[in-house]
Design a protein around this motif. Sequence first.
Motif, PDB file in Angstrom:
ATOM      1  N   SER A  80      -0.776  -4.431  -3.655  1.00 46.59           N
ATOM      2  CA  SER A  80       0.303  -5.366  -3.360  1.00 46.59           C
ATOM      3  C   SER A  80       1.537  -4.618  -2.856  1.00 46.59           C
ATOM      4  N   ASP A  81       2.234  -5.230  -1.899  1.00 47.70           N
ATOM      5  CA  ASP A  81       3.486  -4.678  -1.379  1.00 47.70           C
ATOM      6  C   ASP A  81       4.705  -5.378  -1.965  1.00 47.70           C
ATOM      7  N   SER A  82       4.484  -6.158  -3.033  1.00 45.24           N
ATOM      8  CA  SER A  82       5.577  -6.930  -3.613  1.00 45.24           C
ATOM      9  C   SER A  82       6.688  -6.016  -4.123  1.00 45.24           C
ATOM     10  N   PRO A  83       7.935  -6.252  -3.683  1.00 40.80           N
ATOM     11  CA  PRO A  83       9.048  -5.427  -4.152  1.00 40.80           C
ATOM     12  C   PRO A  83       9.485  -5.775  -5.579  1.00 40.80           C
ATOM     13  N   PHE A  84       8.956  -6.883  -6.087  1.00 43.60           N
ATOM     14  CA  PHE A  84       9.356  -7.338  -7.425  1.00 43.60           C
ATOM     15  C   PHE A  84       8.478  -6.754  -8.521  1.00 43.60           C
ATOM     16  N   LEU A  85       7.449  -6.036  -8.151  1.00 45.02           N
ATOM     17  CA  LEU A  85       6.564  -5.440  -9.137  1.00 45.02           C
ATOM     18  C   LEU A  85       7.238  -4.232  -9.776  1.00 45.02           C
ATOM     19  N   SER A  86       7.209  -4.195 -11.099  1.00 43.90           N
ATOM     20  CA  SER A  86       7.880  -3.116 -11.827  1.00 43.90           C
ATOM     21  C   SER A  86       7.336  -1.746 -11.434  1.00 43.90           C
ATOM     22  N   LYS A  87       8.243  -0.784 -11.302  1.00 43.37           N
ATOM     23  CA  LYS A  87       7.863   0.572 -10.902  1.00 43.37           C
ATOM     24  C   LYS A  87       7.014   1.267 -11.969  1.00 43.37           C
ATOM     25  N   GLU A  88       7.090   0.794 -13.197  1.00 46.19           N
ATOM     26  CA  GLU A  88       6.335   1.433 -14.271  1.00 46.19           C
ATOM     27  C   GLU A  88       4.857   1.068 -14.245  1.00 46.19           C
ATOM     28  N   LEU A  89       4.510   0.068 -13.434  1.00 45.01           N
ATOM     29  CA  LEU A  89       3.113  -0.340 -13.332  1.00 45.01           C
ATOM     30  C   LEU A  89       2.386   0.527 -12.313  1.00 45.01           C
ATOM     31  N   GLY A  90       1.146   0.864 -12.631  1.00 47.90           N
ATOM     32  CA  GLY A  90       0.388   1.791 -11.792  1.00 47.90           C
ATOM     33  C   GLY A  90      -0.474   1.109 -10.754  1.00 47.90           C
ATOM     34  N   THR A  91      -1.423   1.880 -10.239  1.00 47.39           N
ATOM     35  CA  THR A  91      -2.272   1.422  -9.143  1.00 47.39           C
ATOM     36  C   THR A  91      -3.147   0.240  -9.551  1.00 47.39           C
ATOM     37  N   ARG A  92      -3.638   0.241 -10.784  1.00 49.10           N
ATOM     38  CA  ARG A  92      -4.514  -0.859 -11.212  1.00 49.10           C
ATOM     39  C   ARG A  92      -3.788  -2.201 -11.132  1.00 49.10           C
ATOM     40  N   HIS A  93      -2.542  -2.236 -11.614  1.00 47.21           N
ATOM     41  CA  HIS A  93      -1.791  -3.492 -11.587  1.00 47.21           C
ATOM     42  C   HIS A  93      -1.461  -3.902 -10.153  1.00 47.21           C
ATOM     43  N   ARG A  94      -1.138  -2.949  -9.293  1.00 45.54           N
ATOM     44  CA  ARG A  94      -0.858  -3.267  -7.896  1.00 45.54           C
ATOM     45  C   ARG A  94      -2.109  -3.781  -7.193  1.00 45.54           C
ATOM     46  N   ALA A  95      -3.262  -3.202  -7.519  1.00 41.99           N
ATOM     47  CA  ALA A  95      -4.517  -3.671  -6.935  1.00 41.99           C
ATOM     48  C   ALA A  95      -4.869  -5.068  -7.443  1.00 41.99           C
ATOM     49  N   ALA A  96      -4.647  -5.305  -8.731  1.00 38.35           N
ATOM     50  CA  ALA A  96      -4.937  -6.619  -9.307  1.00 38.35           C
ATOM     51  C   ALA A  96      -4.063  -7.695  -8.669  1.00 38.35           C
ATOM     52  N   LEU A  97      -2.768  -7.388  -8.486  1.00 36.29           N
ATOM     53  CA  LEU A  97      -1.875  -8.354  -7.857  1.00 36.29           C
ATOM     54  C   LEU A  97      -2.211  -8.510  -6.376  1.00 36.29           C
ATOM     55  N   GLY A  98      -2.588  -7.394  -5.730  1.00 32.30           N
ATOM     56  CA  GLY A  98      -2.923  -7.452  -4.316  1.00 32.30           C
ATOM     57  C   GLY A  98      -4.118  -8.335  -4.024  1.00 32.30           C
ATOM     58  N   ILE A  99      -5.170  -8.229  -4.835  1.00 34.99           N
ATOM     59  CA  ILE A  99      -6.356  -9.051  -4.592  1.00 34.99           C
ATOM     60  C   ILE A  99      -6.080 -10.513  -4.908  1.00 34.99           C
ATOM     61  N   SER A 100      -5.170 -10.781  -5.838  1.00 35.93           N
ATOM     62  CA  SER A 100      -4.831 -12.167  -6.159  1.00 35.93           C
ATOM     63  C   SER A 100      -3.990 -12.816  -5.061  1.00 35.93           C
ATOM     64  N   GLU A 101      -3.365 -11.992  -4.203  1.00 34.77           N
ATOM     65  CA  GLU A 101      -2.561 -12.516  -3.098  1.00 34.77           C
ATOM     66  C   GLU A 101      -3.417 -12.921  -1.900  1.00 34.77           C
ATOM     67  N   VAL A 102      -4.610 -12.375  -1.795  1.00 33.44           N
ATOM     68  CA  VAL A 102      -5.459 -12.666  -0.633  1.00 33.44           C
ATOM     69  C   VAL A 102      -6.724 -13.447  -0.993  1.00 33.44           C
ATOM     70  N   THR A 103      -7.021 -13.591  -2.292  1.00 31.70           N
ATOM     71  CA  THR A 103      -8.181 -14.382  -2.716  1.00 31.70           C
ATOM     72  C   THR A 103      -7.774 -15.247  -3.911  1.00 31.70           C
ATOM     73  N   ASP A 104      -8.687 -16.127  -4.325  1.00 28.76           N
ATOM     74  CA  ASP A 104      -8.432 -16.962  -5.505  1.00 28.76           C
ATOM     75  C   ASP A 104      -9.081 -16.376  -6.754  1.00 28.76           C
ATOM     76  N   SER A 105      -9.341 -15.080  -6.730  1.00 32.86           N
ATOM     77  CA  SER A 105     -10.015 -14.419  -7.856  1.00 32.86           C
ATOM     78  C   SER A 105      -9.113 -14.354  -9.084  1.00 32.86           C
ATOM     79  N   ILE A 106      -9.763 -14.147 -10.232  1.00 33.87           N
ATOM     80  CA  ILE A 106      -9.070 -13.884 -11.491  1.00 33.87           C
ATOM     81  C   ILE A 106      -9.312 -12.411 -11.822  1.00 33.87           C
ATOM     82  N   THR A 107      -8.244 -11.642 -12.011  1.00 31.27           N
ATOM     83  CA  THR A 107      -8.393 -10.206 -12.230  1.00 31.27           C
ATOM     84  C   THR A 107      -7.724  -9.806 -13.537  1.00 31.27           C
TER      85      THR A 107
END
Length: 273
Positions: A191-218
Amino acid sequence: MDFSNMSIMHYLANIVDILVVWFVIYKVIKLIRGTKAVQLLKGIFIIIAVKLLSGFFGLQTVEWITDQMLTWGFLAIIIIFQPELRRALETLGRGNIFTRYGSRIEREQHHLIESIEKSTQYMAKRRIGALISVARDTGMDDYIETGIPLNAKISSQLLINIFIPNTPLHDGAVIIKGNEIASAASYLPLSDSPFLSKELGTRHRAALGISEVTDSITIVVSEETGGISLTKGGELFRDVSEEELHKILLKELVTVTAKKPSIFSKWKGGKSE
């Protein structure tokens, strides 16, 4: 005598006849799906296709052999599959042939939720990082292809084993499709969201990223804190409790609605006050 009305009724009867036959065939296919009878059905279709082709090309010997196979084959089928046929007739007699498929799907969905809950709770207590994405209506084949194909039945033990540190499949996402673990070590878009906390790592960014382009539950298990997070529809729910996770998964993943009570069940229970 009104011949036009008779003609309309004749056409309507034919339409109803065809619809009933197709409905019965559909239910039979649903009933035997996943059993060894499916392979038998494929074999019958192959024999019928060979018979038609042999008749078209004038192969009389082949056509005679296929005729004998079809003539005596059904008797052999009755003998070989006598237990399965008996169970099918018992199911028909109990009147639940039309609800069996829906019940099986619902059981699979509840098994999926239970497996996710057990595995995430186990990994959260031990701070084992995990990333599990459940595909729904939007296709995720492009992301499945980036990982290692598994096509394995879902279980909490398998999910835990995949994410054990320093194993070949632990780095990346597990993608669940239907009632199977489709792949492991898959790459998800960040995810490229600027609102995502900097303390969150790659897993959280990937989870949010896939939820932005699909209707998946992660679902994400943090390796640093052991907290469980969940993403859906471009939203991140951090540090969800066991009860909250269960409610969300139940709401989002169980699609078969509860069967409404019939008029007969109301009578069984007596008159309502």
